[in-house]
Design a protein around this motif. Structure first.
Motif, PDB file in Angstrom:
ATOM      1  N   TYR A  72       0.814  -1.216   0.000  1.00 15.18           N
ATOM      2  CA  TYR A  72       0.000   0.000   0.000  1.00 15.18           C
ATOM      3  C   TYR A  72       0.853   1.275   0.000  1.00 15.18           C
ATOM      4  CZ  TYR A  72      -4.483  -2.386   0.693  1.00 15.18           C
ATOM      5  OH  TYR A  72      -5.613  -3.140   0.538  1.00 15.18           O
ATOM      6  N   LEU A 115       1.227   1.614  -3.665  1.00 16.97           N
ATOM      7  CA  LEU A 115      -0.048   1.898  -4.313  1.00 16.97           C
ATOM      8  C   LEU A 115      -0.468   3.352  -4.119  1.00 16.97           C
ATOM      9  CD1 LEU A 115      -3.183  -0.352  -4.381  1.00 16.97           C
ATOM     10  CD2 LEU A 115      -3.411   2.043  -3.775  1.00 16.97           C
ATOM     11  N   SER A 116      -0.249   3.884  -2.915  1.00 17.48           N
ATOM     12  CA  SER A 116      -0.669   5.263  -2.642  1.00 17.48           C
ATOM     13  C   SER A 116       0.123   6.281  -3.461  1.00 17.48           C
ATOM     14  CB  SER A 116      -0.533   5.571  -1.145  1.00 17.48           C
ATOM     15  OG  SER A 116       0.811   5.510  -0.721  1.00 17.48           O
ATOM     16  N   VAL A 150      -9.469   2.872  -6.487  1.00 19.05           N
ATOM     17  CA  VAL A 150      -8.987   1.590  -5.962  1.00 19.05           C
ATOM     18  C   VAL A 150     -10.190   0.687  -5.724  1.00 19.05           C
ATOM     19  CG1 VAL A 150      -7.842   0.412  -4.038  1.00 19.05           C
ATOM     20  CG2 VAL A 150      -6.922   2.571  -4.902  1.00 19.05           C
ATOM     21  N   ALA A 156      -3.274   4.905   1.413  1.00 20.32           N
ATOM     22  CA  ALA A 156      -3.954   4.491   0.182  1.00 20.32           C
ATOM     23  C   ALA A 156      -5.417   4.933   0.191  1.00 20.32           C
ATOM     24  CB  ALA A 156      -3.850   2.984   0.016  1.00 20.32           C
ATOM     25  N   TRP A 211     -12.433   4.597  -3.118  1.00 22.24           N
ATOM     26  CA  TRP A 211     -12.415   3.136  -3.164  1.00 22.24           C
ATOM     27  C   TRP A 211     -13.814   2.591  -3.441  1.00 22.24           C
ATOM     28  CZ3 TRP A 211      -8.837  -0.390   0.020  1.00 22.24           C
ATOM     29  CH2 TRP A 211      -7.540   0.144   0.095  1.00 22.24           C
TER      30      TRP A 211
END
Length: 526
Positions: A170, A173-174, A181, A232, A238
């Motif tokens: 993560y 990913l962030s 996401v 993230a 999300w």
């Protein structure tokens, strides 16, 4: 003042259910925060469910997130939580201000649904409770419905056992350039499995298996206390669903999974379901439509991104019939998996899914799915050795869905899947009983964030799968996530992996990339 669950669900105080479940308060009444609140935003903040004119925001007040009673160190009193949404990170151009009421009944979580925003643009948001101000989050609205949309970038992830390793993926990913996401399930694990990969002793309230609201709340608090996961969530909106470990390993509909025996009793399992679903809602950026009603929660829903993509999030746990031929383990010669009355979706959700294929104008149909849809034979010989917890145990539903995708000109169907703790690519055939059956879609399965600890590039099990399944084009068992870049011509799928999670600080790399071309079924390595 405390609010009973009956009052909460039926608007018994002030007539405003909306305020109580964490959307904009319509009453002028305000509930002061305790003077000594500490750090109430210890679990971070999040946004999700983006539409062209808004998003849902989330936070939970928890100054002591691992307090054994599951209430996060909060008192019984409700607290007014203010929020702001701005066009800039310094909040000089605030476009929305509002407040929501955090109540004990929902763990002092709030879920304000913010509307009136412009489509297809970034916004910044933050919360205030008393004198405490949250970190700043960033979110993005979806493009206007059916509007020309040139590009979409998103990532998907799943399976993040805290005990198995660090959430290093993560961190990377962030830092990606993404619009969204998608989380495909196993956000928590009901049991720690006592792996102690992090070299830390678990506090006693996190030992054993979660079976009640306090237990599930503590496991979400444990996960959300991780800085990489908070980063993230703060960076992107999300879309979230669940698989089995948010409740009980391999549960199916009204049937318990492989957990504690006493909770196999129907009344106790229903109580356990209600607790697990409530804890999930309390810790995710979900809309009021996902507020659980006892042991049920509505999780199948659609979100469209202009004329480019439509995400259909399905629920393969809540409406399924129990696994065929045992507990879902791999078996040979299981005739029951072909029974036409067996379902992984339930008839209502299956009809809703199929109808959506016929009506959606989007170029790419993205199916957010929990368990493997592709046939996964674990025997390279003449026998079929198949696990029945996945779609292999529900052949009639699989055939219906894939036939509809082909017959109704649904566009380009891509199935994104979690659960397996493996990266793989598999083309999907309309009917696996017919070797000449055409390829109608592709499934990209993403590995775990941490479950399984460090993993490996190619295992013996992976070699067996590749040998036994000619439609499987790639296998890898390292940890990480999947990054997708799509436009009207092409889908590009990058498998992003870290070499270890048993200690922090791992680098990230792209292990493999595959592409789909518009109108051409089947994945090709880039």
């Amino acid at each position: 003042m405390t609010l009973s669950r009956r009052q909460l669900l039926h608007g018994g105080i002030g007539g405003s259910v909306a305020a109580l479940v964490g959307v904009s308060a319509v009453s002028s009444a305000r509930f002061a925060a305790p003077r000594r609140l500490g750090e109430p935003f210890s679990l971070g903040l999040a946004s999700g469910e983006p539409t062209p004119d808004g998003v849902v925001l989330w936070t939970r007040l928890a100054p002591d997130p691992l307090a054994p009673d599951g209430y996060g160190g909060m008192t019984v009193a409700p607290v007014t939580v203010d929020y702001e949404v701005a066009e800039d990170e310094r909040f000089t151009k605030v476009v929305v201000r509002g407040s929501a009421v955090a109540t004990r009944e929902l763990g002092h979580s709030v879920h304000p649904e913010v509307g009136g925003l412009a489509p297809d643009r970034w916004y910044y948001y933050r919360f205030r409770a008393g004198s405490a101000i949250s970190p700043v989050g960033r979110t993005r609205t979806a493009p206007a419905l059916d509007s020309p949309t040139a590009r979409l970038r998103f990532a998907y992830a799943s399976c993040q056992s805290w005990s198995s390793g660090y959430y290093t993926a993560y961190e990377h990913l962030s830092a990606e350039d993404l619009d969204l996401v998608v989380h495909l399930g196993d956000y928590i694990y009901e049991s720690s499995w006592v792996l102690a990969r992090r070299g830390a002793q678990l506090p006693p309230q996190l030992a054993g298996e979660a079976v009640d609201l306090a237990g599930y709340r503590l496991r979400y608090a444990q996960a959300k206390g991780e800085a990489p996961l908070q980063a993230a969530h703060a960076a992107f909106p999300w879309l979230v669903t669940l698989d089995d470990h948010e409740l009980d390993n391999n549960w199916a509909g009204d049937s318990p999974g492989l957990g504690l025996d006493v909770y196999r009793l129907p009344p106790l399992f229903r109580r356990r379901k209600a607790a697990a679903f409530q804890a999930m809602y309390e810790h995710q950026p979900m809309r009021r439509a996902q507020l659980p009603a006892g042991p049920s929660i509505h999780l199948h829903r659609r979100y469209r991104f202009g004329d480019l993509a439509e995400f259909t999030m399905i629920d393969t746990r809540q409406y399924r019939t129990p696994q065929a031929c045992g507990d879902g383990s791999a078996v040979i010669g299981c005739a029951d998996r072909f029974a036409t009355d067996r379902t992984i979706l339930g008839s209502a959700q299956r009809d809703w899914l199929v109808d959506g294929f016929a009506t959606s104008p989007a170029r790419w149909q993205v199916l957010g799915n929990q368990v493997a849809m592709a046939q996964s034979d674990y025997d390279p010989g003449p026998d079929l050795l198949l696990g029945t917890d996945a779609w292999d145990g529900y052949v009639a539903d699989r055939n219906t869905v894939l036939a509809a995708a082909a017959d109704q000109a649904a566009g380009n169907l891509v199935v994104i899947t979690g659960d397996r703790h493996e990266n793989y690519v598999a083309d999907l055939r309309r009917d696996y009983a017919d070797p000449e059956s055409p390829v109608v879609a592709t499934e990209f399965t993403g590995t775990s964030i941490s479950t399984g600890s460090d993993g490996a590039d190619l295992t013996d099990a992976g070699r067996t799968l590749l040998a036994a399944n000619p439609d499987m084009k790639f296998y890898n068992r390292q940890r990480g996530y999947v990054r997708v870049d799509l436009d009207h011509r092409q889908w590009r799928n990058d498998f992003r992996v870290v070499p270890y999670v048993s200690r922090p600080g791992a680098p990230i790399s792209t292990r493999a990339s595959f592409v789909l071309e518009d109108g051409t079924p089947g994945a090709v390595e880039a």
